[in-house]
Design an enzyme around this catalytic site. Sequence first.
Site, PDB file in Angstrom:
ATOM      1  N   GLY A   1       0.825  -1.193   0.000  1.00 54.82           N
ATOM      2  CA  GLY A   1       0.000   0.000   0.000  1.00 54.82           C
ATOM      3  C   GLY A   1       0.864   1.248   0.000  1.00 54.82           C
ATOM      4  N   CYS A   2       0.283   2.369  -0.423  1.00 51.72           N
ATOM      5  CA  CYS A   2       1.078   3.595  -0.542  1.00 51.72           C
ATOM      6  C   CYS A   2       1.544   4.112   0.823  1.00 51.72           C
ATOM      7  CB  CYS A   2       0.309   4.665  -1.307  1.00 51.72           C
ATOM      8  SG  CYS A   2      -1.325   5.036  -0.667  1.00 51.72           S
ATOM      9  N   HIS A   3       0.616   4.305   1.760  1.00 53.75           N
ATOM     10  CA  HIS A   3       1.016   4.771   3.091  1.00 53.75           C
ATOM     11  C   HIS A   3       1.967   3.765   3.742  1.00 53.75           C
ATOM     12  CE1 HIS A   3      -1.963   8.006   3.088  1.00 53.75           C
ATOM     13  NE2 HIS A   3      -2.878   7.142   2.706  1.00 53.75           N
TER      14      HIS A   3
END
Length: 306
Positions: free
Chosen positions: A114-116
């Site tokens: 995921g990005c975060h």
Amino acid sequence: MKPKIYIDGQAGTTGLEILQRLSKRNDIELILIDEDKRKDTQERKKCMDAADLVFLCLPDAAAIEAAELADLQSKIIDASTAHRCNDAWAYGFSELGGSFKNKIESSRRVANPGCHATGFISIVYPLVQLGFLHVDDAITAFSLTGYSGGGKKMIAQYEAGGNPSLLAPQLYGLQLTHKHLPEMKKICGLKKDPLFCPIVDDYYRGMAVSVMLEADAQEVHAALSSFYGEGLVHVQPFGYSGNISANTMAGRDDLTLIVNGRKEQTIVTALFDNLGKGACGAAIQNMNIMLGFDPYTGLNVKRGEQ
């Protein structure tokens, strides 16, 4: 023969960008589904079974169904949250060490981070391994992201204009149960959920994830610099004195760590593109590794940059 690639969910934000990027390459062959058959299960399965590698750019439940639908011989990269904590799937963050890259190379099932989580893990994983953070610590982090991370609905809201409240940064996920927490916790080996708050702002793409800890900033910088070698994670020289803009890495597929602070307190910021190393760029990097290409092929990155 050129490897055949199929993107299941190519109309979404991530799937569309992967499609656009791969369309420019001549070392692969894209399998394209007819627009009116994008939701036809049998037609999708036919495309998957004909592919050497399949990207799943779908909501979680649909990604699980698609993974079960695909032929066992097809390699899969799942861009959803669904399989990131599944031990049967490799976690697609090769810069974390040889074991991660080896699993990506050998696995037929890879979960794209995921990005975060990418920003958080790029900081916390090595600091746990190197003893600056402990698995029992309550780790606090915040993340600034462009609105493209919210998908088509959020993009439409921002780009429609006329809503003054969207011009200011917005904290969200205030129940502290963001969907990226499980992978942050698992991959870093933490015993507690991180205290994590994301913030979306009025710019399209780019992300800055920051973690603060009680440690000597120069020692943390030296440790991170020694941990990251070849790959898409770089550590900026110590002593950065300017402000950090979260969209600085927009359009890039690498990630820069910036370490600041003083003798007893440190802030580390992971600066990257939420659609680059935070999504599409990472997915293409993982595809390259799985298919035996140069990992940098088709990516916007300056090799050896520190």
